[in-house]
Design a protein around this motif. Structure first.
Motif, PDB file in Angstrom:
ATOM      1  N   GLU A  34     126.159 -69.616   1.222  1.00  0.00           N
ATOM      2  CA  GLU A  34     125.338 -70.474   2.087  1.00  0.00           C
ATOM      3  C   GLU A  34     124.793 -69.616   3.224  1.00  0.00           C
ATOM      4  N   GLU A  87     112.486 -75.721   9.421  1.00  0.00           N
ATOM      5  CA  GLU A  87     113.130 -76.624   8.463  1.00  0.00           C
ATOM      6  C   GLU A  87     112.401 -76.601   7.113  1.00  0.00           C
ATOM      7  N   LYS A 114     113.576 -74.573   3.925  1.00  0.00           N
ATOM      8  CA  LYS A 114     114.696 -74.999   3.066  1.00  0.00           C
ATOM      9  C   LYS A 114     114.239 -75.404   1.670  1.00  0.00           C
ATOM     10  N   SER A 115     113.115 -76.116   1.618  1.00  0.00           N
ATOM     11  CA  SER A 115     112.675 -76.658   0.328  1.00  0.00           C
ATOM     12  C   SER A 115     112.176 -75.560  -0.611  1.00  0.00           C
ATOM     13  N   PRO A 150     121.840 -73.408  -0.361  1.00  0.00           N
ATOM     14  CA  PRO A 150     121.888 -74.204   0.873  1.00  0.00           C
ATOM     15  C   PRO A 150     121.616 -73.355   2.126  1.00  0.00           C
ATOM     16  N   ILE A 151     120.704 -73.844   2.953  1.00  0.00           N
ATOM     17  CA  ILE A 151     120.375 -73.164   4.221  1.00  0.00           C
ATOM     18  C   ILE A 151     120.497 -74.197   5.335  1.00  0.00           C
ATOM     19  N   GLN A 152     121.289 -73.860   6.354  1.00  0.00           N
ATOM     20  CA  GLN A 152     121.322 -74.693   7.568  1.00  0.00           C
ATOM     21  C   GLN A 152     120.417 -74.010   8.576  1.00  0.00           C
TER      22      GLN A 152
END
Ligand code: CTP
Ligand code: MG
Length: 228
Positions: free
Chosen positions: A49, A63, A66-67, A72-74
């Protein structure tokens, strides 16, 4: 198998670079600088991650990244200092992770070999960093006069990535906060200052530059040309 989370730091003010846009978000050829190392982290099978730390003004736009990727990226907002940015990222890490790998987003030429090297060394040591030799003679100074010459053969320039056992890193942060001593330029110096842990060094390389001044962007373009 221990789980590893990567922290990619992109929340600095780029004061030495001196641009309106923070340097990790400047374009190097076809994409922003931070995206080069982000994609290496995404492609690496041992990175489970990623936490991308960005300036609060760029949180919303970041943000969108991310898509684009499956891993997974926070995305979180950073702090005023590097210490604060890493501390905020540490607080966002899920309990299931044992290892943390930290990288400067301002270093676009992250190699998967550095990640392999850090994680392999982390099975023998609790703290690891990439480092290279110094080609310049280095002097310790006082009032702009030479105070001493350390032996260049023993001097290393510390780079990122750096990797740590998560609990060790958290311990160093909590000691530093209690001691009110939080001004460190990286996490190996933080650990060295506050704990007696041995820090293993592995080879980085000269191409793993940190974009610091405008000239570094011109150098980065040349490195990219050479690599492609
Ligand atoms: N960084 C961060 N949060 C901070 C300070 C630094 O996430 N509060 C990140 C930077 O974005 C950079 C990396 O840490 O990718 C290395 O720091 P540095 O090269 O010093 O970047 P800046 O702090 O942005 O630059 P300057 O010191 O010139 O202001
Ligand atoms: Mg800085």
């Amino acid at each position: 198998m221990k789980k590893t989370i990567a922290i990619l730091l992109a929340a600095g003010k780029s004061e030495r670079f001196g641009n309106q846009i923070p340097k990790p978000f400047l374009f190097l050829k076809q994409k922003p600088i931070y995206q080069y190392s982000l994609e290496v982290l995404i492609d690496h099978p041992q990175i489970n991650e990623i936490i991308l730390v960005v300036p609060s003004s760029l949180l919303e736009i970041s943000e969108e990244i991310k898509s684009k990727y499956k891993k997974p990226i926070q995305i979180i907002s950073g702090g005023k200092t590097r210490f604060e940015s890493v501390h905020l990222a540490l607080k966002a890490i899920d309990v299931s992770f044992q290892n943390v790998l930290i990288h400067d987003a301002a270093r676009p030429f992250l190699s998967s070999l550095f990640i392999d090297g850090c994680l392999s060394a982390l099975t023998k040591s609790m703290a690891v960093s990439c480092a290279i030799s110094s080609t310049d003679t280095l002097a310790e100074t006082s009032n702009n006069q030479v105070a001493s010459f350390p032996n260049r053969a023993l001097i290393k320039r510390i780079q990122t990535p750096q990797a740590f056992e998560k609990e060790l890193l958290k311990k160093a942060f909590s000691i530093a906060i209690s001691a009110g001593n939080t001004s460190f330029t990286d996490e190996t110096s933080l650990i060295h200052h506050h704990l007696s842990t041995k820090i293993m060094l592995i080879d980085g390389n000269e191409e793993n530059i940190k974009i610091t001044h405008p000239l570094d962007l011109i150098i980065a373009e040349q490195i990219l040309k050479k690599q492609n």
